[in-house]
Design a protein around this motif. Structure first.
Motif, PDB file in Angstrom:
ATOM      1  N   ASN A 270      14.572  38.439  29.949  1.00  0.00           N
ATOM      2  CA  ASN A 270      15.650  39.418  30.093  1.00  0.00           C
ATOM      3  C   ASN A 270      16.656  39.303  28.952  1.00  0.00           C
ATOM      4  O   ASN A 270      17.154  40.314  28.447  1.00  0.00           O
ATOM      5  CB  ASN A 270      16.352  39.233  31.435  1.00  0.00           C
ATOM      6  CG  ASN A 270      15.453  39.564  32.610  1.00  0.00           C
ATOM      7  OD1 ASN A 270      14.457  40.262  32.447  1.00  0.00           O
ATOM      8  ND2 ASN A 270      15.781  39.064  33.786  1.00  0.00           N
ATOM      9  N   ALA A 271      16.962  38.074  28.536  1.00  0.00           N
ATOM     10  CA  ALA A 271      17.907  37.884  27.426  1.00  0.00           C
ATOM     11  C   ALA A 271      17.371  38.511  26.146  1.00  0.00           C
ATOM     12  O   ALA A 271      18.126  39.124  25.371  1.00  0.00           O
ATOM     13  CB  ALA A 271      18.176  36.397  27.214  1.00  0.00           C
ATOM     14  N   LEU A 272      16.052  38.399  25.926  1.00  0.00           N
ATOM     15  CA  LEU A 272      15.461  38.986  24.727  1.00  0.00           C
ATOM     16  C   LEU A 272      15.448  40.509  24.803  1.00  0.00           C
ATOM     17  O   LEU A 272      15.842  41.194  23.850  1.00  0.00           O
ATOM     18  CB  LEU A 272      14.039  38.454  24.544  1.00  0.00           C
ATOM     19  CG  LEU A 272      13.256  39.039  23.365  1.00  0.00           C
ATOM     20  CD1 LEU A 272      13.938  38.703  22.045  1.00  0.00           C
ATOM     21  CD2 LEU A 272      11.823  38.545  23.377  1.00  0.00           C
TER      22      LEU A 272
ATOM     23  N   GLY B   1      20.983  37.256  23.374  1.00  0.00           N
ATOM     24  CA  GLY B   1      20.842  35.874  22.941  1.00  0.00           C
ATOM     25  C   GLY B   1      21.893  35.485  21.916  1.00  0.00           C
ATOM     26  O   GLY B   1      22.886  36.187  21.688  1.00  0.00           O
ATOM     27  N   ALA B   2      21.661  34.340  21.275  1.00  0.00           N
ATOM     28  CA  ALA B   2      22.608  33.811  20.290  1.00  0.00           C
ATOM     29  C   ALA B   2      22.625  34.688  19.039  1.00  0.00           C
ATOM     30  O   ALA B   2      21.676  35.431  18.753  1.00  0.00           O
ATOM     31  CB  ALA B   2      22.219  32.383  19.927  1.00  0.00           C
TER      32      ALA B   2
ATOM     33  N   ILE C  92      16.971  32.684  22.182  1.00  0.00           N
ATOM     34  CA  ILE C  92      16.988  32.376  23.616  1.00  0.00           C
ATOM     35  C   ILE C  92      17.287  30.911  23.896  1.00  0.00           C
ATOM     36  O   ILE C  92      17.559  30.548  25.037  1.00  0.00           O
ATOM     37  CB  ILE C  92      15.655  32.761  24.286  1.00  0.00           C
ATOM     38  CG1 ILE C  92      14.500  31.893  23.740  1.00  0.00           C
ATOM     39  CG2 ILE C  92      15.365  34.237  24.100  1.00  0.00           C
ATOM     40  CD1 ILE C  92      13.166  32.140  24.427  1.00  0.00           C
ATOM     41  N   ARG C  93      17.244  30.066  22.870  1.00  0.00           N
ATOM     42  CA  ARG C  93      17.339  28.619  23.116  1.00  0.00           C
ATOM     43  C   ARG C  93      18.635  28.206  23.816  1.00  0.00           C
ATOM     44  O   ARG C  93      18.585  27.465  24.810  1.00  0.00           O
ATOM     45  CB  ARG C  93      17.170  27.853  21.807  1.00  0.00           C
ATOM     46  CG  ARG C  93      17.085  26.350  21.998  1.00  0.00           C
ATOM     47  CD  ARG C  93      16.595  25.641  20.757  1.00  0.00           C
ATOM     48  NE  ARG C  93      16.563  24.200  20.960  1.00  0.00           N
ATOM     49  CZ  ARG C  93      16.074  23.336  20.082  1.00  0.00           C
ATOM     50  NH1 ARG C  93      15.569  23.773  18.950  1.00  0.00           N
ATOM     51  NH2 ARG C  93      16.072  22.047  20.336  1.00  0.00           N
TER      52      ARG C  93
ATOM     53  N   ALA D 123       8.761  43.558  24.556  1.00  0.00           N
ATOM     54  CA  ALA D 123       9.741  44.512  24.042  1.00  0.00           C
ATOM     55  C   ALA D 123       9.230  44.991  22.678  1.00  0.00           C
ATOM     56  O   ALA D 123       8.131  45.511  22.564  1.00  0.00           O
ATOM     57  CB  ALA D 123      11.126  43.897  23.972  1.00  0.00           C
ATOM     58  N   ASP D 124      10.016  44.783  21.623  1.00  0.00           N
ATOM     59  CA  ASP D 124       9.645  45.272  20.294  1.00  0.00           C
ATOM     60  C   ASP D 124       8.993  44.210  19.419  1.00  0.00           C
ATOM     61  O   ASP D 124       8.747  44.458  18.235  1.00  0.00           O
ATOM     62  CB  ASP D 124      10.909  45.769  19.562  1.00  0.00           C
ATOM     63  CG  ASP D 124      11.591  46.904  20.302  1.00  0.00           C
ATOM     64  OD1 ASP D 124      10.876  47.736  20.879  1.00  0.00           O
ATOM     65  OD2 ASP D 124      12.835  46.946  20.304  1.00  0.00           O
TER      66      ASP D 124
END
Length: 688
Positions: free
Chosen positions: A76-78, A83-84, A217-218, A318-319
């Motif tokens: 989900n974060a990606l 993310g960062a 994502i880390r 996703a992409d």
């Protein structure tokens, strides 16, 4: 409850978090709690508290519980790009690596088609002078001053972490390591990720994307794992946490933190692995299967060949391309929480957006939201019943469901029941189109396959989808709603390593090949040793394969190879294996052409203890249906018998139209189908 050893698997979905607990005797208990998207991992801890309270486990078993977790937190974060903030350090002349991508556009026939936005904006990309050749030799020495200045620039621009993707570092990582050493010596406060340590394989763009995903994502995954481990430790669980990987196995959370990208698709992968195990338990050994996992947010479709999930190194999320071996799963936004809406032409659409856990479909009745979702359509169509408790907790409410669908019925000028019917048709058509594409990409026809359906809504739509694509047999596992969690709990330790070769077989020396293979096997042994320090395994194996191609060919074939051939330089057997694999994949082989061996791969498995699930009782508690219910589907009304799955016994048969209810799902058996309970407790649906 008294037990020597117990196991816990969890799967955090968009709407519910599933927890499956089982003992060394095979006794299974399933639990569902609402997911907590704002507090990743909190729902797992809430479920663990519920398990302990409900089962009253003894302290010794509780402390030693083996627990494995799958989650969509990283995914989900990606997808949402939360993310960062990542910077990129590249070789001089390659600043536009992420802008150029592969020069392909997603939809060539559309003038407005654009390549996806890169994870790292061009403003956060800096070049470093120095060059490694394709054979790993140094052409130009690295300019350490460039590296330090670039890192300082990225810190000033707000980069939280930077990735280093230098040309040909897969052959020789010396320059990437030199960059890190120079920046650390200069005291620049910038965290670094090296592409050669994330995945040492050619394809600068794909390797760079994989490293960027890992860096992005880390921090999120580290925070999630830290909260989870701390919460479990506070609850007295002493064994280390394992995390399900995208390859269908698991590894220690402690080591997964270094490379969280390996667990990006842990939830869907655990489901496919669980489906393979459920099929084997039910006598479908070495079967060719399509898996259907319909949850609250999406419908995930996977493929199992010969009883084993299909692994691919060319999947996308996703992409973005994923270069690491991943269970091939294709997702579409057609889950129970998928929003129903009308496009500008007035056509009814399903998804891809979802109402999620909060507020959830209108029929949950937990808020004043009246956004129509697919679950509302299931309820109005009669596949679900008012008062039925979803996940054993939420009683479904008809009034808000009808009110939500009414927002579409008015503009369409159709009854609410017709809207529900249409939504189910659209969702089924979406799944059928995607399933056909997935199977076609694997070179198979749907009628040759059987289906395993699971997830909260998979058994509800499985037969409808099977009729669309021509599948005649469906297996519904005993605990379909929690199968991904059960797949995580029963997973083996599994890891993947890659070692670059990049030589023609005709130019490769047997001694050099043996040295490469020896290094790869030593890395595999070190991985197993690290993973089994705290969790024992019953046995280990290392399977070797090579990515190979004909000279001048633009694509690879992954060929299983015997360790003995590689160790003694038996190029005759290696060539024969490649020709056979190429012929099986593409229908032809050129036995006079030169062959390239690009990379060697190692797939490592550490088998974990897996008690078989306790089968159902031999006799049914009741022979007849408990009730009947009117179901409106595809313009027809039928009276369906209603059964409770807990009351069914082995060999009991049910003729459609019928509905089978259980805590975690509902199974729909259409007219023209019948179902039978097999000794494993699974329900097998057959077209009459």
């Amino acid at each position: 409850m008294t037990t020597d050893t117990c196991y816990l698997g969890t799967d955090v979905g968009g709407t519910f978090t599933d927890l499956v607990f089982y003992t060394d005797t095979g006794e299974v208990h399933c639990f569902k709690v609402p997911s907590t998207p704002a507090r990743p991992g909190a729902s797992i801890l809430e479920g663990v508290d519920e398990i302990r309270q409900a089962l009253g486990l003894d302290e010794t078993a509780w402390r030693r519980m083996v627990h494995t977790h799958s989650s969509t937190v990283a995914t989900n974060a990606l997808i949402e790009r939360k993310g960062a903030r990542v910077g990129l350090l590249v070789s001089s002349g390659f600043r536009d690596l992420f802008e150029l991508q592969r020069l392909a556009i997603p939809h060539p026939m559309r003038f407005d088609s654009r390549r996806p936005l890169p994870l790292v904006p061009r403003a956060l990309v800096r070049e470093i002078r120095g060059r490694i050749a394709a054979d790993g030799s140094e052409i130009d020495p690295l300019d350490e001053a460039d590296a330090v200045a670039a890192a300082q620039d990225l810190v000033a621009l707000g980069a939280e972490i930077a990735i280093v993707v230098l040309l040909h570092s897969y052959r020789n990582p010396a320059h990437e390591r030199q960059v890190r050493a120079a920046i650390e010596r200069a005291g620049v406060p910038l965290r670094l990720e090296l592409s050669s340590e994330v995945w040492a394989q050619a394809r600068e763009y794909e390797r760079g994307v994989l490293t960027a995903i890992n860096a992005s994502i880390r921090p999120i995954v580290e925070g999630y794992v830290e909260r989870l481990e701390q919460g479990l430790a506070e609850r007295g669980i002493e064994t280390p946490a394992r995390v399900a990987r995208s390859n269908g196995g698991a590894e220690l959370a402690e080591t997964m933190r270094r490379r969280p990208v390996v667990a990006l698709l842990s939830g869907p992968a655990a489901g496919v692995a669980g489906a393979a195990a459920a099929a084997q338990d039910s006598g479908w050994e070495a079967a060719d299967l399509m898996t259907l996992d319909v949850g609250g947010t999406s419908a995930d479709i996977g493929v199992i060949r010969g009883g084993r999930p299909v692994l691919s190194s060319e999947e996308h999320i996703a992409d973005f391309p994923l270069l690491i071996p991943t269970i091939a799963v294709s997702s579409i936004g057609a889950g129970g929480g998928s929003i129903l809406w009308l496009d500008p032409t007035g056509a009814l659409k399903v998804g891809p957006r979802s109402v999620g856990a909060d507020p959830g479909p209108a029929c949950y009745g937990v808020s004043d939201s009246r956004i129509p979702a697919l679950t509302d359509a299931f309820l109005v169509a009669g596949l679900l019943a008012p008062g039925q408790r979803l996940g054993g907790k939420l009683p479904l409410q008809m009034a808000p469901a009808r009110e939500a669908l009414g927002t579409l019925a008015g503009p369409l000028g159709r009854p609410v029941e017709a809207v529900a019917d249409g939504a189910i048709r659209v969702a089924t058509a979406l799944m059928a189109a995607e399933a056909s594409n997935v199977l076609a990409r694997r070179g198979v026809d749907a009628p040759r396959f059987r289906m395993v359906a699971f997830g909260g809504a998979g058994p509800l739509v499985a037969a409808l989808l099977a009729e669309e694509i021509g599948i005649d047999s469906i297996l519904i596992p005993p605990f379909p709603g929690g199968l991904s969690a059960l797949g995580a709990a029963r997973s083996d330790l599994e890891g993947d390593l890659v070692e670059p070769v990049y030589e023609r077989l005709g130019a490769l020396d047997g001694t050099a090949l043996a040295r490469i293979v020896g290094g790869l096997r030593a890395r595999a042994a070190a991985w197993i040793a690290e993973q089994t320090r705290a969790l024992a395994v019953t046995g280990t194996k290392v399977e070797l394969a090579g990515d190979m191609r004909y000279d001048g060919q633009g694509y690879d074939v992954t060929v299983p190879l015997e360790a003995e051939w590689l160790s003694r330089g038996d190029f005759e057997h290696i060539r024969a294996a490649f020709h056979a694999a190429h012929r099986a994949t593409y229908g032809h082989a050129n036995e006079n052409a030169e062959i390239w061996l690009k990379e060697l791969r190692a797939h490592i498995t550490g088998a974990t203890p897996k008690p078989r699930i306790v089968p159902l009782r031999g006799e049914a508690l009741t022979r007849g249906a408990e009730a009947t219910r009117v179901v409106r589907l595809f313009g027809r009304e039928v009276a369906a018998s209603v059964h409770e799955r807990a009351a069914l016994g082995v060999k009991q048969r049910i003729a459609g139209p019928a509905i089978v209810n259980q805590m975690d799902t509902t199974t729909w058996i259409p007219q023209g189908w019948h179902a039978a309970v097999v000794p494993s407790g699974a329900l097998v649906l057959q077209r009459a």
